[in-house]
Design an enzyme around this catalytic site. Sequence first.
Site, short mmCIF file in Angstrom:
data_model
loop_
_atom_site.label_atom_id
_atom_site.label_comp_id
_atom_site.label_asym_id
_atom_site.label_seq_id
_atom_site.Cartn_x
_atom_site.Cartn_y
_atom_site.Cartn_z
N HIS A 144 -53.16 9.11 38.86
CA HIS A 144 -51.86 9.73 38.62
C HIS A 144 -52.01 10.86 37.61
CE1 HIS A 144 -50.22 6.02 40.34
NE2 HIS A 144 -49.11 6.69 40.53
N LYS A 187 -48.35 10.05 33.12
CA LYS A 187 -47.91 8.69 33.49
C LYS A 187 -48.25 7.71 32.38
CE LYS A 187 -47.87 5.19 37.12
NZ LYS A 187 -46.42 5.02 37.17
P1 NAD Z 1 -39.86 11.34 33.04
O1 NAD Z 1 -40.55 11.11 31.75
O2 NAD Z 1 -39.96 12.69 33.68
O3 NAD Z 1 -38.28 11.01 32.89
C1 NAD Z 1 -37.80 9.90 32.17
C2 NAD Z 1 -36.33 10.13 31.88
O4 NAD Z 1 -35.80 8.94 31.29
C3 NAD Z 1 -36.01 11.28 30.94
O5 NAD Z 1 -34.99 12.07 31.50
C4 NAD Z 1 -35.45 10.59 29.69
O6 NAD Z 1 -34.41 11.33 29.05
C5 NAD Z 1 -34.85 9.35 30.33
N1 NAD Z 1 -34.57 8.28 29.36
C6 NAD Z 1 -35.27 7.89 28.27
N2 NAD Z 1 -34.63 6.87 27.66
C7 NAD Z 1 -33.49 6.65 28.37
C8 NAD Z 1 -32.43 5.75 28.24
N3 NAD Z 1 -32.37 4.86 27.22
N4 NAD Z 1 -31.44 5.78 29.17
C9 NAD Z 1 -31.47 6.66 30.20
N5 NAD Z 1 -32.47 7.55 30.36
C10 NAD Z 1 -33.46 7.53 29.47
O7 NAD Z 1 -40.38 10.20 34.04
P2 NAD Z 1 -40.39 10.22 35.65
O8 NAD Z 1 -41.65 10.85 36.13
O9 NAD Z 1 -39.08 10.71 36.14
O10 NAD Z 1 -40.56 8.66 35.93
C11 NAD Z 1 -39.56 7.75 35.50
C12 NAD Z 1 -40.02 6.33 35.82
O11 NAD Z 1 -40.09 6.16 37.25
C13 NAD Z 1 -41.41 5.94 35.30
O12 NAD Z 1 -41.37 4.58 34.90
C14 NAD Z 1 -42.32 6.11 36.51
O13 NAD Z 1 -43.48 5.31 36.46
C15 NAD Z 1 -41.39 5.64 37.60
N6 NAD Z 1 -41.67 6.11 38.95
C16 NAD Z 1 -41.41 5.21 39.94
C17 NAD Z 1 -41.56 5.57 41.26
C18 NAD Z 1 -41.19 4.57 42.33
O14 NAD Z 1 -41.29 4.91 43.52
N7 NAD Z 1 -40.74 3.37 41.96
C19 NAD Z 1 -42.02 6.85 41.59
C20 NAD Z 1 -42.26 7.76 40.55
C21 NAD Z 1 -42.07 7.37 39.22
#
Ligand code: NAD
Length: 231
Positions: free
Chosen positions: A135, A139
Amino acid sequence: MTPLKIALVGYGNMGRVVDEVAAARGLEVVDRFTREKPFRSDSGLSGVTIVDFSVPEAVPETARAAAALSLPLVIGTTGWHDRMEEVRGAIESSGIGAVQASNFSLGVNVFYRLAEQAARMLAAFDYDPFIQDWHHRFKKDSPSGTALEIRRRMAPHYGEREVPISCQRAGYVPSEHSVGFDSPADTIHLQHRARNRQGFAEGALLAAGWIAGRPGFHTFQEVLSDVLASE
Ligand code: NAD
């Protein structure tokens, strides 16, 4: 049928892509929550499905707020499984529905089944199994939830033996997983590579439509089984 309305918890890489895909599908995104504006039970929301791609530490509070407001929930955030009991308890005791997946890509969910079938066929022979997880450098969790899920699917075929996972966190690759089986004579390699984040968003929105009116805690595999059965 009234069109699906959603609210996003987390507005980073994934939240933005879900927003774009929802707009392209004609779905209304009524609110977007972030670290600065967290989703809480006093948010006044009703009639929407919460789609969470945020940070692991926010997931239990999001589940409690969704439960208090009786809103269905799709959890895409990974890395919070040490708090599974708490999250699951909030959902099940309130009667709301939730779908959780460490990977919402349709391709990956089919890939899980392929890895499981390959393990079933090869475990009896001299093939060493292994999993690779690559990744982007940002990540946070390692191994990925997807790599752990692949291992969980293969585990029943290997008894006490744990399938090794090797991880790379480098560059900008959205997600790449491979499963290998190596013997003295040859190597078998199955690979899934996400080209972008769109597939995760598509799957999460599919789950958001599916969970309406279904209480309890579900996985994306149940959504997939339903979709495949209806084809
Ligand atoms: P990112 O760091 O780009 O975004 C995270 C977001 O969460 C930010 O906007 C931040 O402001 C917000 N945040 C932080 N604390 C918060 C709170 N208390 N309440 C609401 N929002 C809050 O991360 P990303 O790349 O968008 O990934 C997010 C998550 O999704 C990660 O855990 C990643 O591993 C996961 N993910 C899952 C899949 C899937 O298919 N399940 C795919 C991609 C990523």
